[in-house]
Design a protein around this motif. Structure first.
Motif, PDB file in Angstrom:
ATOM      1  N   ALA A   1      39.088  29.535  49.621  1.00 45.48           N
ATOM      2  CA  ALA A   1      39.822  30.273  50.646  1.00 45.48           C
ATOM      3  C   ALA A   1      39.671  29.608  52.011  1.00 45.48           C
ATOM      4  O   ALA A   1      40.651  29.464  52.766  1.00 45.48           O
ATOM      5  CB  ALA A   1      39.333  31.720  50.696  1.00 45.48           C
ATOM      6  N   LYS A   2      38.455  29.188  52.355  1.00 48.03           N
ATOM      7  CA  LYS A   2      38.228  28.528  53.644  1.00 48.03           C
ATOM      8  C   LYS A   2      39.003  27.222  53.742  1.00 48.03           C
ATOM      9  O   LYS A   2      39.617  26.917  54.768  1.00 48.03           O
ATOM     10  CB  LYS A   2      36.728  28.276  53.848  1.00 48.03           C
ATOM     11  N   LEU A   3      38.983  26.433  52.674  1.00 37.53           N
ATOM     12  CA  LEU A   3      39.649  25.131  52.682  1.00 37.53           C
ATOM     13  C   LEU A   3      41.157  25.279  52.863  1.00 37.53           C
ATOM     14  O   LEU A   3      41.767  24.590  53.685  1.00 37.53           O
ATOM     15  CB  LEU A   3      39.350  24.390  51.381  1.00 37.53           C
ATOM     16  N   LEU A   4      41.772  26.200  52.128  1.00 35.83           N
ATOM     17  CA  LEU A   4      43.229  26.312  52.133  1.00 35.83           C
ATOM     18  C   LEU A   4      43.763  27.064  53.339  1.00 35.83           C
ATOM     19  O   LEU A   4      44.940  26.941  53.677  1.00 35.83           O
ATOM     20  CB  LEU A   4      43.689  27.000  50.844  1.00 35.83           C
ATOM     21  N   SER A   5      42.901  27.844  54.010  1.00 38.75           N
ATOM     22  CA  SER A   5      43.358  28.630  55.160  1.00 38.75           C
ATOM     23  C   SER A   5      43.786  27.747  56.323  1.00 38.75           C
ATOM     24  O   SER A   5      44.445  28.222  57.251  1.00 38.75           O
ATOM     25  CB  SER A   5      42.263  29.596  55.606  1.00 38.75           C
ATOM     26  N   LYS A   6      43.441  26.468  56.273  1.00 43.97           N
ATOM     27  CA  LYS A   6      43.853  25.544  57.335  1.00 43.97           C
ATOM     28  C   LYS A   6      45.321  25.149  57.209  1.00 43.97           C
ATOM     29  O   LYS A   6      45.916  24.631  58.159  1.00 43.97           O
ATOM     30  CB  LYS A   6      42.977  24.286  57.304  1.00 43.97           C
ATOM     31  N   ASP A   7      45.906  25.390  56.014  1.00 44.87           N
ATOM     32  CA  ASP A   7      47.279  24.943  55.759  1.00 44.87           C
ATOM     33  C   ASP A   7      48.261  26.074  55.466  1.00 44.87           C
ATOM     34  O   ASP A   7      49.446  25.951  55.774  1.00 44.87           O
ATOM     35  CB  ASP A   7      47.291  23.977  54.556  1.00 44.87           C
TER      36      ASP A   7
ATOM     37  N   LYS B   1      48.782  30.651  54.910  1.00 47.67           N
ATOM     38  CA  LYS B   1      48.228  31.972  55.200  1.00 47.67           C
ATOM     39  C   LYS B   1      47.552  32.493  53.939  1.00 47.67           C
ATOM     40  O   LYS B   1      48.208  32.760  52.934  1.00 47.67           O
ATOM     41  CB  LYS B   1      49.326  32.934  55.654  1.00 47.67           C
ATOM     42  N   ILE B   2      46.235  32.634  53.991  1.00 49.56           N
ATOM     43  CA  ILE B   2      45.445  33.029  52.830  1.00 49.56           C
ATOM     44  C   ILE B   2      44.927  34.453  52.997  1.00 49.56           C
ATOM     45  O   ILE B   2      44.361  34.808  54.033  1.00 49.56           O
ATOM     46  CB  ILE B   2      44.249  32.081  52.620  1.00 49.56           C
ATOM     47  N   SER B   3      45.138  35.266  51.966  1.00 47.66           N
ATOM     48  CA  SER B   3      44.492  36.573  51.860  1.00 47.66           C
ATOM     49  C   SER B   3      43.574  36.538  50.649  1.00 47.66           C
ATOM     50  O   SER B   3      43.795  35.758  49.709  1.00 47.66           O
ATOM     51  CB  SER B   3      45.529  37.686  51.709  1.00 47.66           C
ATOM     52  N   LEU B   4      42.549  37.363  50.675  1.00 45.23           N
ATOM     53  CA  LEU B   4      41.549  37.342  49.620  1.00 45.23           C
ATOM     54  C   LEU B   4      41.175  38.759  49.219  1.00 45.23           C
ATOM     55  O   LEU B   4      40.742  39.551  50.065  1.00 45.23           O
ATOM     56  CB  LEU B   4      40.298  36.589  50.095  1.00 45.23           C
ATOM     57  N   ILE B   5      41.344  39.088  47.937  1.00 48.11           N
ATOM     58  CA  ILE B   5      40.828  40.350  47.423  1.00 48.11           C
ATOM     59  C   ILE B   5      39.319  40.213  47.269  1.00 48.11           C
ATOM     60  O   ILE B   5      38.828  39.251  46.679  1.00 48.11           O
ATOM     61  CB  ILE B   5      41.465  40.705  46.068  1.00 48.11           C
ATOM     62  N   SER B   6      38.589  41.180  47.802  1.00 49.55           N
ATOM     63  CA  SER B   6      37.134  41.156  47.712  1.00 49.55           C
ATOM     64  C   SER B   6      36.627  42.503  47.223  1.00 49.55           C
ATOM     65  O   SER B   6      37.036  43.550  47.728  1.00 49.55           O
ATOM     66  CB  SER B   6      36.509  40.831  49.066  1.00 49.55           C
ATOM     67  N   PHE B   7      35.722  42.465  46.265  1.00 53.94           N
ATOM     68  CA  PHE B   7      35.145  43.692  45.720  1.00 53.94           C
ATOM     69  C   PHE B   7      33.894  44.125  46.485  1.00 53.94           C
ATOM     70  O   PHE B   7      33.301  45.144  46.176  1.00 53.94           O
ATOM     71  CB  PHE B   7      34.814  43.509  44.237  1.00 53.94           C
ATOM     72  N   GLN B   8      33.476  43.309  47.462  1.00 59.88           N
ATOM     73  CA  GLN B   8      32.370  43.672  48.358  1.00 59.88           C
ATOM     74  C   GLN B   8      32.782  43.366  49.794  1.00 59.88           C
ATOM     75  O   GLN B   8      33.710  42.596  50.027  1.00 59.88           O
ATOM     76  CB  GLN B   8      31.076  42.904  48.010  1.00 59.88           C
ATOM     77  N   ASP B   9      32.091  43.948  50.749  1.00 61.68           N
ATOM     78  CA  ASP B   9      32.388  43.712  52.157  1.00 61.68           C
ATOM     79  C   ASP B   9      31.963  42.304  52.549  1.00 61.68           C
ATOM     80  O   ASP B   9      30.785  41.933  52.397  1.00 61.68           O
ATOM     81  CB  ASP B   9      31.654  44.731  53.042  1.00 61.68           C
ATOM     82  N   ILE B  10      32.908  41.510  53.042  1.00 58.78           N
ATOM     83  CA  ILE B  10      32.604  40.178  53.546  1.00 58.78           C
ATOM     84  C   ILE B  10      33.457  39.916  54.781  1.00 58.78           C
ATOM     85  O   ILE B  10      34.501  40.544  54.981  1.00 58.78           O
ATOM     86  CB  ILE B  10      32.874  39.063  52.499  1.00 58.78           C
ATOM     87  N   ASP B  11      33.021  38.975  55.585  1.00 55.01           N
ATOM     88  CA  ASP B  11      33.772  38.545  56.761  1.00 55.01           C
ATOM     89  C   ASP B  11      33.982  37.049  56.630  1.00 55.01           C
ATOM     90  O   ASP B  11      33.016  36.280  56.586  1.00 55.01           O
ATOM     91  CB  ASP B  11      32.994  38.881  58.036  1.00 55.01           C
ATOM     92  N   LEU B  12      35.243  36.634  56.540  1.00 56.05           N
ATOM     93  CA  LEU B  12      35.562  35.227  56.344  1.00 56.05           C
ATOM     94  C   LEU B  12      36.573  34.821  57.406  1.00 56.05           C
ATOM     95  O   LEU B  12      37.772  35.109  57.274  1.00 56.05           O
ATOM     96  CB  LEU B  12      36.128  35.013  54.932  1.00 56.05           C
ATOM     97  N   PRO B  13      36.125  34.156  58.485  1.00 59.80           N
ATOM     98  CA  PRO B  13      37.035  33.783  59.577  1.00 59.80           C
ATOM     99  C   PRO B  13      38.223  32.968  59.070  1.00 59.80           C
ATOM    100  O   PRO B  13      38.067  32.054  58.256  1.00 59.80           O
ATOM    101  CB  PRO B  13      36.136  32.939  60.497  1.00 59.80           C
ATOM    102  N   GLY B  14      39.422  33.331  59.560  1.00 58.90           N
ATOM    103  CA  GLY B  14      40.633  32.620  59.175  1.00 58.90           C
ATOM    104  C   GLY B  14      41.280  33.130  57.904  1.00 58.90           C
ATOM    105  O   GLY B  14      42.355  32.653  57.525  1.00 58.90           O
ATOM    106  N   VAL B  15      40.624  34.077  57.225  1.00 61.19           N
ATOM    107  CA  VAL B  15      41.132  34.609  55.959  1.00 61.19           C
ATOM    108  C   VAL B  15      41.269  36.124  56.080  1.00 61.19           C
ATOM    109  O   VAL B  15      40.361  36.802  56.574  1.00 61.19           O
ATOM    110  CB  VAL B  15      40.185  34.262  54.783  1.00 61.19           C
TER     111      VAL B  15
END
Length: 336
Positions: free
Chosen positions: A23-29, A31-45
């Motif tokens: 997700a981090k790698l592709l978010s530079k090119d 628009k990436i969204s990510l389903i997460s089953f736990q609380d996380i914070d991922l800048p740019g996603v």
């Protein structure tokens, strides 16, 4: 292009790390969204939190069926779903998926029966069958299947974010072994401990994971760090000299890529997934402690530094290769 990656689950170990790094790698090119089953914070996603209902580790297929409608409501709004955790992206089209592992159902069930600790091994055949059915569903519905653990025409090297290069100190060779369960048979800690009993240079073994190492007390220092968070493990990697991955079976072994990302050399067992992923590593047969001991005896401080720098450079190159390949696949799938 709006791409949904599905899904992040902290309990899926190496797959969870792979999902975050992808997700981090592709978010530079894109628009990436990510389903997460736990609380996380991922800048740019854009993280979409979902709490699964009636979740059961023993009944993963039933867990999926209970939550399928909720997942479908999310996935239908995207141009493309990139599934990293089958079958949690298989509710819509167009979709690409990820193939984990290289064994048949019977072979994998046997590996889990003989290679997992109690009580996890009790689910070897029934739980593996459920995962087999879920994987099959995803591959049948996918427009493209990415391989990450075996070298096929669809193989794409798994990404990991490069970190600052570590430094090297060689007064004593400090080896690192990481496993969520130190006693898990397929993680093969015993072969490392037997090998270290035969080496001719001063060594120190650092362990990360739950439980105790197998066998009697060894004649060399052992430092047991217990269970650590991912970032704590990566921080420890800066303080040691060599990571050993001796597994008899592994779908990926993402901790080795994390070592590569900081320039920590990695020695691996000679199994298909490690041959595909760890191109800058020395290898030994997983049942041959003498072979591992010979490798350790041959390693000098200069060789460690050379291996570490080659490992980090490999990560940088494979990240770019993987990024370009995946973006090409995205365009191809959407245009169909």
């Amino acid at each position: 292009m709006r791409v949904l990656i599905s899904a992040y689950d902290r309990g899926s170990s190496g797959i969870s790390s792979y999902t975050l790094e992808l997700a981090k790698l592709l978010s530079k090119d894109v628009k990436i969204s990510l389903i997460s089953f736990q609380d996380i914070d991922l800048p740019g996603v854009d993280v979409i939190p979902i709490r699964r209902i009636q979740e059961s580790r023993a009944l993963p297929l039933l867990t999926f069926l209970r939550n399928e409608k909720r997942i479908r409501e999310v996935t239908k709004d995207f141009d493309l779903v990139h599934e990293t955790l089958p079958p949690w992206g298989s509710t819509t089209q167009p979709m690409i998926t990820t193939r984990w592992g290289y064994l048949s159902y019977i072979e994998l069930a046997w590996v889990r029966l003989t290679g997992l600790s109690f009580p996890e091994k009790l689910g070897a055949f029934p739980v593996t069958l459920q995962h087999y059915l879920m994987d099959r569903r995803s591959r049948m519905r996918a427009r493209y299947v990415i391989d990450v653990s075996r070298e096929t025409p669809n193989f794409i090297p798994p990404p990991v974010e490069p970190r600052p290069q570590k430094s090297y100190q060689c007064s004593i060779l400090r080896l690192l072994f990481v496993s969520r369960d130190l006693g898990m048979p397929r993680k093969n800690l015993g072969v490392v401990m037997r090998a270290l009993s035969m080496v001719k240079i001063p060594v120190e073994l650092h362990l990360v994971g739950a439980g105790r190492p197998p066998g009697p007390k060894p004649p060399y220092p052992v430092i047991n760090h217990g269970q650590l968070l991912r970032e704590e493990v990566i921080s420890l990697m800066r303080e040691v000299d060599l990571l050993v991955l001796p597994s008899t079976y592994e779908e990926l072994g993402f901790v080795g890529l994390e070592a590569y990302s900081v320039g920590l050399p990695v020695v691996t067992s000679d199994i298909p997934s490690f041959r595909a992923v760890f191109k800058a590593s020395l290898r030994f047969h997983p049942k041959d402690p003498v072979g591992l001991a010979d490798i350790i005896n041959s390693i000098s401080c200069n060789k460690l530094e050379k291996m570490g720098k080659e490992s980090r450079e490999y990560v940088i190159k494979s990240n770019e290769l993987g990024r370009r390949k995946i973006l090409d696949i995205y365009r191809l799938v959407i245009q169909r």
